[in-house]
Structure formats: C-alpha cells, structure tokens
Write an enzyme that holds these catalytic residues in place. Structure first.
Site, PDB file in Angstrom:
ATOM      1  CB  SER A   1       8.193  27.966   6.158  1.00 37.24           C
ATOM      2  OG  SER A   1       7.401  26.859   6.980  1.00 37.24           O
TER       3      SER A   1
ATOM      4  CE  LYS B   1      10.222  25.176   0.591  1.00 36.27           C
ATOM      5  NZ  LYS B   1       9.151  24.902   0.271  1.00 36.27           N
TER       6      LYS B   1
ATOM      7  CG  HIS C   1      11.460  28.352   3.847  1.00 33.61           C
ATOM      8  ND1 HIS C   1      10.571  28.741   2.782  1.00 33.61           N
ATOM      9  CD2 HIS C   1      10.676  27.521   4.290  1.00 33.61           C
ATOM     10  CE1 HIS C   1       9.552  27.970   2.434  1.00 33.61           C
ATOM     11  NE2 HIS C   1       9.580  26.929   3.533  1.00 33.61           N
TER      12      HIS C   1
HETATM   13  N1  PLP Z   1      11.790  21.747   5.184  1.00 36.94           N
HETATM   14  C1  PLP Z   1      11.168  22.773   5.059  1.00 36.94           C
HETATM   15  C2  PLP Z   1      11.548  23.836   6.460  1.00 36.94           C
HETATM   16  C3  PLP Z   1      10.285  23.264   4.309  1.00 36.94           C
HETATM   17  O1  PLP Z   1       9.509  24.238   4.233  1.00 36.94           O
HETATM   18  C4  PLP Z   1       9.836  22.269   3.213  1.00 36.94           C
HETATM   19  C5  PLP Z   1       8.859  22.585   2.314  1.00 36.94           C
HETATM   20  O2  PLP Z   1       7.683  22.957   2.349  1.00 36.94           O
HETATM   21  C6  PLP Z   1      10.447  21.082   3.210  1.00 36.94           C
HETATM   22  C7  PLP Z   1      11.548  20.872   4.227  1.00 36.94           C
HETATM   23  C8  PLP Z   1      10.173  20.214   2.262  1.00 36.94           C
HETATM   24  O3  PLP Z   1      10.842  20.175   1.135  1.00 36.94           O
HETATM   25  P1  PLP Z   1      10.565  19.450  -0.274  1.00 36.94           P
HETATM   26  O4  PLP Z   1       9.501  19.883  -0.830  1.00 36.94           O
HETATM   27  O5  PLP Z   1      11.828  19.629  -1.070  1.00 36.94           O
HETATM   28  O6  PLP Z   1      10.113  17.942   0.295  1.00 36.94           O
END
Ligand code: PLP
Length: 310
Positions: free
Chosen positions: A94, A153, A122
């Site tokens: 990300s 997202k 992502h």
């Molecule tokens: N995994 C990745 C790669 C992320 O970028 C994010 C959020 O920023 C998450 C997990 C966490 O997602 P959530 O907001 O649903 O907890």
C-alpha cells in the site's frame, strides 16, 4: 464473497470480521502452531505483522517481492523441520502501489508444498479484469489458499473484513479465531452496503464504467505527473506515490496542496523507510477527469514553488 471468488467445487467458505485488521490478527494463531513456519514479506501490512506476533510459529522474512529470497527462506523453514509452511504477502503493497508477483510466488509455494496467504485489501473490487483482486490480475485465484481482505476500501469504504478459503480452514477459524469468537460481528447495515458494492462489481454493466473511469484517471495522473518531472513509484495501480525523499518536504507539500483543495497525505519514517518520504496519491473511480487534471495542476504549481520540478 465465496461466490465472488468462485466456488465451483462448493468447498469455499468465508468468515466475516469487524475489520481486515481483525482477520489478520486471527488467522495465523488459529491455524499454525510452534511446529509450523510463517514466511512473511518484509513490507507486509502492520496487521499481518501483529497477527504473526500473536502466533507461535517460527518466523522467517523475505525481501519485498523477492521470490529468490522467498525460496531461500522456505528452504530454511524446511531444514528447521517446520510442518506447515505458510507464505504471507500483501497482494498490493500500500505504500508503494506495487503488485506482488503472485504467479512466481505460487510456483515456489507449490514447489515447497507450502500454503499461500494473501492480504488483498488494496486490490479487492477493482484489480484484475473483473475486480476480483490480485489473484485475478495474475490468473492464480485457485492457487491461493487463503485471502484476507477488507470491506472498507473499494467495497464501500465503511468497515469489515473477511477470510475466504477452503471450508475446513474457515471452519477452524470459526472455532478458534479470537477476534471472531470474542468480538461483535459487523452491523447489518454495513453487510448490506458491502453486498450492494459486490453486486456493482459483479455486474459488467455497472463494473465496466467504474473500472474504465478508475484506470483512465490513474493513467492521466501518472502520464501528466511523469511528464512534469515528478518521480513516481508503483505500476498498474491506483495508488500512485509521488517520491520526495525528505520528510519535511513531503508534509509541507501536502499542506500546500490541501490549501489548494487537494487532499493528499505525506508519509515519512517510520511508516516508510528513512529518506523515502512521499505523498501517496489514491485515485478513485469517483474522480472526474477534470478533478484529476486540477490535482495535477496543483502538484505542478506547488512542485515549482518548492523547486521539486523546474
Ligand atoms: N491490510 C492492508 C494491506 C491494509 O492496507 C489495511 C488498511 O489499511 C488493512 C489490512 C486493515 O483493513 P481494515 O481497515 O479493514 O482493518
């Protein structure tokens, strides 16, 4: 969600969590013991790192996206006598907008009889021909054992996460995964919104214009910013980091852009490595081409003010 990923064999199941962070916190400890190994990409998301910390499996780390190093670490895990070897990677990193090389990763995972876990936060909903994520982008959906992702997202932007995979793995999670067992589930309204979002992605009539708009916007931003002289990271993704290096410069630039109505975030150490500060731009299907052009114009104006470009 099971149908969305494809469930021809009827053996796929999916478990919901309050967030993808929770899904990542719950998956490793539930499925792996001290006799097992987790081999994790060095740039994996913080929630994977925390999930791994909660688990007693032996830990191995490979350099970001480096399949040769991954193979080396799998050999080490084998030499250490680990029973289950689980490889964990983000589908898309990300901070960089870089897509993990899943096809090569699948080859190595299969060579060592390991298990592949992908966090596709992502990518779900927009990457791949029909928005099914990084597995579809590389045409390896059926070679990934477990996908964790977020409903927060591309699929609506509220909250919620899930793990999808073989029903036996998901059944084990239902019985042992602590963030699932010891926390409330998603609000029905969030589930309804996520279902509606998945329906939009699943239907070519609604999906195609959204994806065309997204990738058209991303291409316009990338092309104009590169032509203006900015250094961009990543490829083939709607996360487009503008690399600046210096932390103060990144936050100064983000502040000046905000004053011009462009909301972008500067990232610096410890979120990204030292001297790799950047502004992470996230392009959306909800942006119009005019808005993207306005954003680029503002970047060029501020870039000149700060002598980043000439
Ligand atoms: N995994 C990745 C790669 C992320 O970028 C994010 C959020 O920023 C998450 C997990 C966490 O997602 P959530 O907001 O649903 O907890």
């Amino acid at each position: 969600i099971s149908d969305f990923y494809g469930n021809a064999s009827g053996t796929r199941d999916t478990i919901l969590y309050a967030s993808c962070f929770d899904a990542n916190a719950g998956v490793f400890e539930s499925l792996l013991t001290e006799n097992d190994a987790i081999i994790s990409d060095a740039l994996n998301h913080a929630s994977i790192i925390d999930g791994v910390r909660l688990c007693k499996a032996k830990r191995f780390r490979y350099a970001n996206g480096d399949v040769k190093d991954l193979e080396l670490q799998l050999q080490k895990a084998e030499e250490a006598g680990c029973k289950v070897k689980m490889v964990a990677t983000d589908g898309v990193f990300s901070m960089d907008g870089v897509i993990a090389p899943l096809r090569e990763i699948c080859d190595v995972v299969e060579k060592y009889n390991a298990v592949l876990f992908v966090d596709d936060a992502h990518a779900t909903g927009f990457l791949g021909k029909t928005g099914r994520g990084t597995g579809e982008y590389w045409d390896v959906i059926d070679r990934i054992h477990l996908v964790n992702s977020t409903l927060g997202k591309a699929l609506g932007g509220a909250s919620g996460g899930y793990t999808t995979g073989h029903e036996l793995l998901v059944s084990a999670l239902r019985n042992t995964s602590r963030p699932y067992l010891f926390s409330n589930t998603l609000a029905p309204s969030v589930v309804g919104a996520a279902k509606a979002a998945i329906d939009l992605v699943d239907n070519p009539a609604t999906r195609t214009p959204l994806l065309d708009q997204l990738w058209g916007n991303a291409k316009l931003f990338r092309d104009r910013m590169s032509a203006a002289g900015f250094t961009l990271a990543g490829k083939d993704h709607a996360i487009i980091p503008v690399m600046l290096g210096d932390a103060r410069l990144a936050s100064d630039m983000a502040d000046r852009l905000l004053k011009r109505g462009i909301y972008v975030i500067g990232f610096s150490y410890p979120v990204v490595p030292k001297d790799k500060a950047r502004i992470r731009v996230q392009i959306s299907a909800a942006h119009s081409l005019d808005q993207v052009n306005r954003a680029v114009d503002a970047f060029i104006e501020v870039g000149k003010e700060l002598s980043i470009i000439s």
